[in-house]
Design a protein around this motif. Structure first.
Motif, mmCIF file in Angstrom:
data_model
loop_
_atom_site.group_PDB
_atom_site.id
_atom_site.type_symbol
_atom_site.label_atom_id
_atom_site.label_comp_id
_atom_site.label_asym_id
_atom_site.label_seq_id
_atom_site.Cartn_x
_atom_site.Cartn_y
_atom_site.Cartn_z
ATOM 1 N N GLN A 92 0.321 -1.378 0.629
ATOM 2 C CA GLN A 92 0.411 -0.300 0.109
ATOM 3 C C GLN A 92 0.799 1.491 0.211
ATOM 4 O O GLN A 92 0.550 2.399 -0.134
ATOM 5 C CB GLN A 92 -0.423 0.222 0.964
ATOM 6 N N ARG A 97 -9.663 -2.237 -1.916
ATOM 7 C CA ARG A 97 -10.334 -2.450 -2.706
ATOM 8 C C ARG A 97 -10.008 -1.964 -3.653
ATOM 9 O O ARG A 97 -10.695 -3.156 -4.614
ATOM 10 C CB ARG A 97 -11.656 -1.005 -1.966
ATOM 11 N N GLU A 98 -9.220 -1.139 -4.322
ATOM 12 C CA GLU A 98 -8.493 -0.800 -5.857
ATOM 13 C C GLU A 98 -8.422 -2.025 -6.446
ATOM 14 O O GLU A 98 -7.407 -2.783 -7.327
ATOM 15 C CB GLU A 98 -8.006 0.455 -5.461
ATOM 16 N N ARG A 110 0.771 3.216 -3.057
ATOM 17 C CA ARG A 110 -0.849 4.064 -2.756
ATOM 18 C C ARG A 110 -2.136 4.005 -3.511
ATOM 19 O O ARG A 110 -2.849 4.842 -3.555
ATOM 20 C CB ARG A 110 -0.545 5.563 -3.618
ATOM 21 N N SER A 138 -5.107 1.546 -2.729
ATOM 22 C CA SER A 138 -5.955 0.535 -1.693
ATOM 23 C C SER A 138 -6.302 -1.009 -1.397
ATOM 24 O O SER A 138 -6.079 -1.696 -3.227
ATOM 25 C CB SER A 138 -7.545 1.551 -0.549
#
Length: 328
Positions: free
Chosen positions: A211, A219-220, A215, A217
């Protein structure tokens, strides 16, 4: 990959395991690291730990995962580069029915060597000599046939990059498992892996690093792969897939002896579930139980069980029946 192509791959029932084959030197410190490391002196660390217990084991991510898959009745093919000292490990693999067809010997190098010290809280400090592993890019995914699924586990940097690209180009679904290799990769490297991979498996610490570097998440990432699997040691694991967050409970070990290799055992359980088209709840629980069984034994490849024993322990831990499927 289309569902028809996916089904065609999985009927072949073999997993190609790209990763390290290594000797592990395991030492036990009969105290806690925190009692001997001063937080305000971490910038000038100079410590020594007395380790009365020491042993040498067969290890490496590819070797460990393949061994665990064999216990589950599956065909796992390690793809790795090893050195001139591989002989005793090769004999071990052959005795245990683990194929060596895609293990390449580099006569000018030593087999990768891991050195780990474990304290009473199961914290670990590793040192690793890569040796022949640095030449893992000499192996090609295309050299293996009848492959249903793959995994890119910690290995030489170039090997991990090339094998991921080769899996993707061949349309073979694979798990990206950066593990200890994570520091070798930056933001763009990791984003490329995430685009190529079908699934991602990391522990909670590695997940924090991913992460930070990308950068992105949970969810991404979960939107770009079929599943993101995050293990949390004694707190179980979480599988993020298709908008769901599936919490996998821990299986209870009979005793905690040695945590080394538990992550590899867990990943073998994930591969087993994917090979046989099991749902994520069952797959995660198989992986959890396999990790618990491993932690009861010293070394990464010294635990054994029968299918019946595994099914009984699965029922005892999760209150559900399981018919362990074998490869066809």
């Amino acid at each position: 990959m289309t569902s028809a192509q996916n089904a065609q791959h999985r009927t072949k029932r073999a997993a190609l395991i790209c990763g390290s084959v290594a000797f592990d030197t395991i030492m036990v410190f009969q105290d806690r690291f925190k009692n001997h490391i001063l937080p305000d002196k971490i910038h000038m660390l100079n410590v020594s730990f007395l380790v009365p217990q020491m042993r040498r084991e067969f290890g490496g991510c590819a070797g460990n995962i393949a061994y665990n898959l064999k216990l589950l009745g599956d065909r796992g093919l390690p793809m790795a580069t090893v050195g001139k000292d591989f002989g005793s490990y090769q004999e071990w693999m052959q005795r245990n029915g683990v194929p060596t067809d895609h293990v390449r010997v580099i006569d000018t190098e030593h087999t990768a060597q891991g050195f780990v010290t474990t304290d009473l809280d199961d914290n670990q400090i590793w040192a690793f000599h890569p040796g022949a592993m640095q030449l893992s890019h000499q192996n090609r995914v295309a050299d293996a046939t009848d492959i249903a699924i793959g995994i890119v586990a910690p290995d030489g940097r170039d090997g991990m990059i090339q094998h991921a690209a080769q899996f993707a180009a061949a349309g073979i679904p694979f798990i990206f498992d950066p593990g200890q290799g994570l520091p070798m990769f930056g933001d763009e490297d990791l984003r490329t892996f995430l685009k190529q991979a079908t699934w991602v498996a990391v522990n909670d610490y590695e997940w924090q690093l991913v992460q930070q570097k990308t950068r992105l998440s949970a969810r991404e990432i979960a939107q770009s792969v079929e599943a993101l699997i995050v293990t949390r040691g004694g707190e179980g694991s979480v599988i993020y897939t298709k908008g769901q967050e599936i919490v996998i409970p821990t299986a209870k070990p009979r005793e905690i002896v040695d945590p080394t290799g538990c992550g590899d055992a867990y990943r073998a359980g994930i591969l087993h579930g994917l090979l046989h088209g099991l749902d994520w709840e069952t797959t995660g629980r198989i992986a959890s139980l396999l990790g618990a069984i491993k932690i009861e034994t010293r070394g990464t490849q010294n635990h054994t069980f029968t299918a019946v024993e595994f099914e009984q322990r699965y029922h005892a831990n999760f209150g559900q029946s399981l018919a362990l499927k074998a490869a066809v």
